[in-house]
Design a protein around this motif. Structure first.
Motif, short mmCIF file in Angstrom:
data_model
loop_
_atom_site.label_atom_id
_atom_site.label_comp_id
_atom_site.label_asym_id
_atom_site.label_seq_id
_atom_site.Cartn_x
_atom_site.Cartn_y
_atom_site.Cartn_z
N GLY A 1 -13.92 -52.18 -18.76
CA GLY A 1 -14.33 -50.47 -18.41
C GLY A 1 -15.09 -49.96 -16.70
O GLY A 1 -14.79 -49.75 -15.79
N LEU A 2 -16.23 -51.35 -17.51
CA LEU A 2 -17.15 -51.52 -16.25
C LEU A 2 -16.32 -51.05 -14.89
O LEU A 2 -16.85 -50.83 -14.02
CB LEU A 2 -18.28 -51.87 -16.44
N LEU A 3 -15.99 -52.55 -14.68
CA LEU A 3 -15.30 -53.08 -13.67
C LEU A 3 -14.34 -52.22 -13.44
O LEU A 3 -14.15 -52.08 -12.02
CB LEU A 3 -14.79 -54.45 -13.88
N GLN A 4 -13.50 -51.32 -14.03
CA GLN A 4 -12.71 -50.75 -13.47
C GLN A 4 -13.48 -49.10 -12.70
O GLN A 4 -13.36 -48.75 -11.86
CB GLN A 4 -12.10 -49.50 -15.02
N TRP A 5 -14.37 -48.61 -13.75
CA TRP A 5 -15.54 -48.34 -13.27
C TRP A 5 -16.26 -48.54 -11.52
O TRP A 5 -15.89 -47.07 -10.67
CB TRP A 5 -16.58 -47.38 -14.01
N LEU A 6 -16.54 -49.34 -11.73
CA LEU A 6 -16.97 -50.08 -10.17
C LEU A 6 -15.75 -49.82 -8.67
O LEU A 6 -15.75 -49.68 -7.69
CB LEU A 6 -17.20 -50.98 -10.33
N MET A 7 -14.56 -50.21 -9.64
CA MET A 7 -13.31 -50.30 -8.90
C MET A 7 -12.62 -48.84 -7.74
O MET A 7 -11.98 -48.69 -6.99
CB MET A 7 -12.17 -51.03 -8.87
N GLY A 8 -13.36 -47.92 -8.86
CA GLY A 8 -13.62 -46.50 -8.07
C GLY A 8 -13.70 -45.95 -6.70
O GLY A 8 -15.05 -47.00 -6.41
N VAL A 9 -14.42 -44.59 -7.57
CA VAL A 9 -16.12 -44.30 -6.44
C VAL A 9 -16.57 -44.17 -7.54
O VAL A 9 -17.64 -43.26 -7.91
CB VAL A 9 -15.39 -42.90 -5.65
N PRO A 10 -18.04 -45.66 -7.99
CA PRO A 10 -18.88 -45.67 -8.71
C PRO A 10 -19.91 -44.61 -7.84
O PRO A 10 -20.44 -44.79 -6.89
CB PRO A 10 -19.15 -46.87 -8.94
N ALA A 11 -20.89 -43.44 -8.97
CA ALA A 11 -21.63 -42.77 -8.47
C ALA A 11 -21.60 -42.23 -7.39
O ALA A 11 -22.82 -41.84 -6.32
CB ALA A 11 -23.10 -43.46 -8.51
N GLY A 12 -20.44 -41.95 -7.06
CA GLY A 12 -19.72 -41.36 -5.32
C GLY A 12 -20.57 -42.19 -4.37
O GLY A 12 -20.64 -41.60 -3.07
N LEU A 13 -20.56 -43.52 -4.29
CA LEU A 13 -21.35 -44.60 -3.57
C LEU A 13 -20.04 -44.66 -2.97
O LEU A 13 -19.13 -44.66 -2.88
CB LEU A 13 -21.86 -45.65 -3.99
N LYS A 14 -20.40 -44.66 -0.82
CA LYS A 14 -19.61 -45.81 -0.28
C LYS A 14 -19.25 -47.33 -0.28
O LYS A 14 -20.13 -47.72 0.73
CB LYS A 14 -19.79 -45.33 1.01
N MET A 15 -18.13 -47.29 -0.76
CA MET A 15 -17.53 -48.83 -1.22
C MET A 15 -16.65 -49.36 -0.16
O MET A 15 -16.01 -48.53 0.74
CB MET A 15 -17.85 -48.88 -2.11
N ASN A 16 -16.53 -50.62 0.14
CA ASN A 16 -15.26 -50.84 1.31
C ASN A 16 -14.01 -50.90 -0.14
O ASN A 16 -14.14 -51.46 -0.78
CB ASN A 16 -15.36 -52.02 2.09
N ARG A 17 -13.45 -50.48 0.79
CA ARG A 17 -12.33 -49.91 -0.15
C ARG A 17 -11.58 -51.21 -0.75
O ARG A 17 -11.67 -51.65 -2.10
CB ARG A 17 -11.11 -49.13 -0.47
N ALA A 18 -10.94 -52.15 0.29
CA ALA A 18 -10.40 -53.37 0.21
C ALA A 18 -11.28 -54.72 -0.65
O ALA A 18 -10.73 -54.86 -1.67
CB ALA A 18 -9.62 -54.45 1.75
N LEU A 19 -12.39 -55.09 -0.40
CA LEU A 19 -12.91 -55.99 -0.75
C LEU A 19 -13.84 -55.55 -2.40
O LEU A 19 -13.37 -56.27 -3.42
CB LEU A 19 -14.79 -55.87 0.19
N ASP A 20 -14.03 -53.93 -2.65
CA ASP A 20 -13.76 -53.42 -3.73
C ASP A 20 -13.02 -53.96 -4.83
O ASP A 20 -13.01 -54.42 -6.02
CB ASP A 20 -14.26 -51.89 -3.87
#
Lengths: 576, 297
Positions: A317-336
């Protein structure tokens, strides 16, 4: 003014008249009375007896004066007592007299040679012979800080304690032993119990020999070459159970060795190890008896698998959350996505591993539980190892995250220097300016830009897995702390302090009994017991693992730089 | 004794040394103190047109940034095709490369001992890395808002202009930092373009205009000043024309900026020389004038 101190055993205060036998300490101008010889006696026999005692104890025991305990003062007796001074010549000659009708004792000192200065004052100090003989004086710990005066006092006291303790042979003479000489001193009363002690002493010799033989066999097996190859030795060093077992083996070797403990600290160390081992095993057996009743092992095994499953599900569940937009952070989608899938695959592997293991878990637990009879600490170490094994996936995630993050941090820091046109000079250990080629600059800046924009994604994964890892490390650390506490607590010393507080003396205090001008001052010497803190500090047993050497600051720095942190730290590493 | 006043020995003159014992207090100075006073020794008489000529470097760099931004704008709007820009860049690079050697007839190349093989290698590295990383660059800043990217690019391009080596000998000048900031800005802007091929061409163009073009300019300026003036004027005019097609207000403002830098600022510099009032003398801090690098080796 010179003060003459007479240390008088309180058990002799009701003795019949006779000779005072003791040790004269000229440096301190004091006399330590050890026993009273009763009338009648033959002077030659007394001298012979004393010379024998001197030979055995290495203490200069001699007749110091006379002791009279009579109803009334008799002129003839006092003359006779003075005459004795010529037979047993001693300088000075002490004459103690106790009068039953008066509370005060009289004491006179006769100096043969007028050249020596006359003592103006005499202090009578009562001491409990048994307690002083058995107690071990601990000099003040902070000798360097205290004044020289204090240290000198401590050493003076130590001489007196030493004198009494060495004269143990003198006290062996029994009250009912009708020899040519009759003595009054402290006497042991527990003769009956001592028979059992003697029997146990006799029995302990073969037991120790057997134990030593067994231990040497076990340790030779442990040291054999087969177990020293690379993967095995690595595993041994990482399993806390093996460390704990080795530690206990050393303890057993210390106990069973037939060499006699040379001094008091070594004796205490042996006793402490023995008692702590006994307590450990008793606690372990208690745990075992609780575990093996009412099929608790089965229940434990039944709950363990769902718990591990649940942990894996939560991680998913945690990983699924991290793969989305966790806490509204701007992550690099591809690397994520790549990182998330990689970790999800690991969890999938882990779950299948757990399910493969599940039929055997109960059996494994049952056999592992048997190890509790080796002691609670061993059981706790095994628990710690089981936790480490069950959270191996978290450890893997942490290592991947940390390595990736570490790579990024180091890459960024070195590329940032390139960005500014600087470089790290290894020889001078500083940052120097440097002229780069155009292609170097271009590639460096390109990589710098890419790493900079990818850093938040990696940092978030690292942060989450580091927090999980820290949780496991804290739990393991607490277990280690408990094991260390049981290992290092000097139980025997603490029990001694609790029940026989005089055995561990920190110093003495004096209480004034009577004081009147013209009569000698009478003091009662009482032993100050050692504080519990100092008992633990002095007799603490060394443990195999020591606390992590990093301070909080360096730990935070390590976490920031992405270096791996481990809960285990060994003494060998510390010495490096 | 040394504490005796000067009246005891009037024949002895005061010397400006500390290593000898003299009958004067430490802070004593005599009549000759102000003889060594000098004024404005570093003041220089500038020629107006020489200063204008030198300001050409600033104008050129401003125009480079302007041309880069205009090109990016065209690319972003789809007005400029990728093939066209790449072709133009390639052709101009080849012409520039030939010119670069032709101007001083290969003297600089011999001096640097740089072979054509090394040039080819560098070119291959540029193209290969940029092409290889262009898909990464395309997705790099997807989740970051466009305004942040614009702000970052503006800061980086300003930094590029500030730290650029215009020929002045100052501590702030760092051509490495300047070039790196320009590349960073170009990577940021390139990541906003619609396709990865766009990003590749944009970064290549940035290399050409920020790294190669100033090198050619420098050589032009040193060898053929007349030619350099013509090139500068043509480049500035083309940049202005490009800007005019996007925004007329921007073009007017940019013209004012260029005029003020190339005409007003030199005039102001020469006028300000009259107000210079520096004094120099023995109280100045010691200055090491010699080049010490041969001792440091």
């Amino acid at each position: 003014m010179v003060v003459l101190k007479v240390f008088f055993p309180s058990c002799c205060s009701s003795a019949e008249s006779g000779l005072l036998v003791g040790h004269w300490i000229p440096e301190q101008n004091s006399a330590v009375i050890l026993a009273v010889f009763h009338f009648p006696f033959i002077p030659v026999q007394v001298k012979q007896y004393l010379s024998e005692v001197r030979q055995v104890t290495q203490v200069n025991v001699s007749v110091l004066g006379t002791w009279s305990n009579c109803k009334k003062k008799e002129e003839s007796l006092s003359e006779f007592l003075e005459d004795l001074g010529t037979i047993f010549s001693h300088e000075p000659w002490i004459q103690l007299c106790k009068e039953t009708d008066s509370k005060f004792w009289s004491c006179s000192v006769i100096q043969k040679h007028p050249s020596t200065p006359k003592e103006d004052e005499i202090i009578l100090v009562y001491y409990d012979q048994r307690k002083v003989m058995l107690s071990h004086l601990h000099p003040p710990g902070n000798l360097t800080n205290s004044t020289d005066h204090k240290a000198e006092d401590a050493s003076k006291l130590a001489v007196i304690f030493d004198t009494v303790a060495k004269s143990k042979v003198l006290f062996m003479k029994d009250r009912y032993d009708y020899g040519p000489i009759k003595l009054t001193h402290w006497q042991s009363e527990g003769v009956e119990a001592s028979i059992i002690v003697e029997l146990m002493k006799q029995a302990s010799i073969p037991v120790c020999m057997l134990l030593t033989f067994l231990l040497s066999f076990v340790s030779s097996v442990c040291k054999s070459r087969v177990l020293k190859f690379w993967p095995l030795s690595f595993i041994w060093s990482k399993l806390s159970t093996c460390e704990q077992l080795g530690h206990r083996l050393e303890h057993l070797q210390v106990i069973s060795s037939n060499r006699k403990a040379q001094n008091q600290p070594q004796l205490m160390r042996k006793a402490n190890i023995f008692v702590s081992l006994l307590a450990d095993v008793a606690l372990g057996i208690l745990l075992m008896s609780w575990l093996y009743r009412k099929n608790r092992i089965g229940h434990l095994a039944d709950t363990l698998i769902p718990v591990a499953d649940h942990v894996a599900k939560e991680l998913q569940g945690l990983l699924q959350w991290l793969m989305g937009v966790p806490a509204g952070l701007k992550m690099n989608r591809a690397l994520d996505q790549v990182l998330g899938r990689f970790f999800l695959y690991h969890i999938h592997l882990w779950i299948s591993y757990i399910h493969l293991m599940s039929p055997f878990i109960e059996m494994i637990l049952w056999y592992v539980g048997l190890s509790a009879c080796l002691g609670l600490t061993v059981a706790l170490s095994i628990l710690s190892d089981i936790i480490a094994l069950l959270t191996f996936h978290i450890y893997c995630f942490y290592v991947y995250g940390a390595r990736l993050y570490c790579l990024k941090i180091y890459g960024l820091s070195s590329l940032w220097r390139l960005f500014r046109g600087k470089k790290w000079n290894v020889l001078r250990q500083r940052v120097d300016s440097c002229s780069y080629d155009l292609d170097q600059l271009f590639i460096g800046t390109l990589l710098f830009t890419i790493l900079l924009f990818l850093l938040p994604t990696t940092a978030l994964y690292y942060l989450v897995f580091t927090l999980l890892r820290l949780l496991v490390v804290v739990v393991q650390g607490l277990i280690h702390l408990l094991v260390d506490l049981i290992d290092s607590l000097p139980l025997y010393s603490i029990l001694l302090r609790l029940c026989r507080s005089y055995r561990l003396a920190a110093g003495v205090k004096f209480r004034v009994l009577e004081q009147r001008t013209g009569k000698p001052l009478r003091l009662l010497m009482q032993i100050n017991p050692l504080s519990y803190g100092r008992v633990v500090q002095t007799y603490r047993l060394p443990t195999y693992s020591c606390y992590p050497k990093d301070s909080w600051g360096s730990l935070c720095k390590k976490l920031f730089l992405g270096e791996l942190i481990y809960p285990w730290k060994h003494k060998g590493e510390k010495q490096d | 004794s040394p504490a005796q006043p000067a009246t005891m020995n009037p024949a002895r003159h005061w010397q400006k040394v500390l290593y000898e014992r003299q009958p004067f207090p430490d802070n004593y100075v005599d009549q000759r103190f102000l003889e060594e006073l000098r004024k404005n020794i570093h003041a220089r008489q500038y020629q107006y047109w020489a200063v204008v000529f030198e300001s050409g470097a600033v104008v050129q760099q401003l125009c480079s940034v302007c041309v880069f931004i205009v090109t990016w704008w065209y690319m972003d709007d789809g007005l400029l095709s990728v093939q066209w820009l790449f072709g133009a860049g390639l052709v101009s690079s080849l012409i520039g490369y030939i010119l670069f050697d032709a101007i001083d007839s290969g003297a600089g190349r011999k001096e640097n001992r740089r072979t054509r093989w090394a040039d080819l290698k560098s070119t291959l590295v540029f193209v290969a890395f940029t092409y290889g990383f262009s898909p990464v660059l395309k997705t790099l800043t997807e989740s970051i808002s466009t305004d942040t990217i614009y702000a970052m690019s503006v800061f980086m391009l300003l930094g590029h202009l500030i730290f650029f080596d215009y020929g002045a000998n100052a501590a702030i000048v760092s051509s490495t930092l300047s070039l790196n900031m320009a590349i960073f800005a170009s990577v940021c802007l390139a990541s906003r373009l619609p396709r990865s091929l766009h990003a590749f061409v944009m970064v290549t163009f940035a290399i050409q205009i920020f790294a190669l073009w100033p090198m050619l300019q420098k050589k032009l300026k040193a060898q053929t000043p007349r030619c350099y003036i013509i090139v500068t004027v043509v480049f500035a005019l083309s940049a202005l024309t490009g800007l005019l097609t996007i925004s007329s207000v921007g073009a007017v403002l940019f013209t004012l900026l260029l005029v003020s830098i190339s005409c007003l600022c030199p005039y102001y510099l020469i006028r300000l020389q009259l107000f210079k009032d520096n004094i120099h003398g023995p109280w100045d801090e010691a200055e090491i004038k010699e080049d010490l690098s041969r001792f440091l080796m």
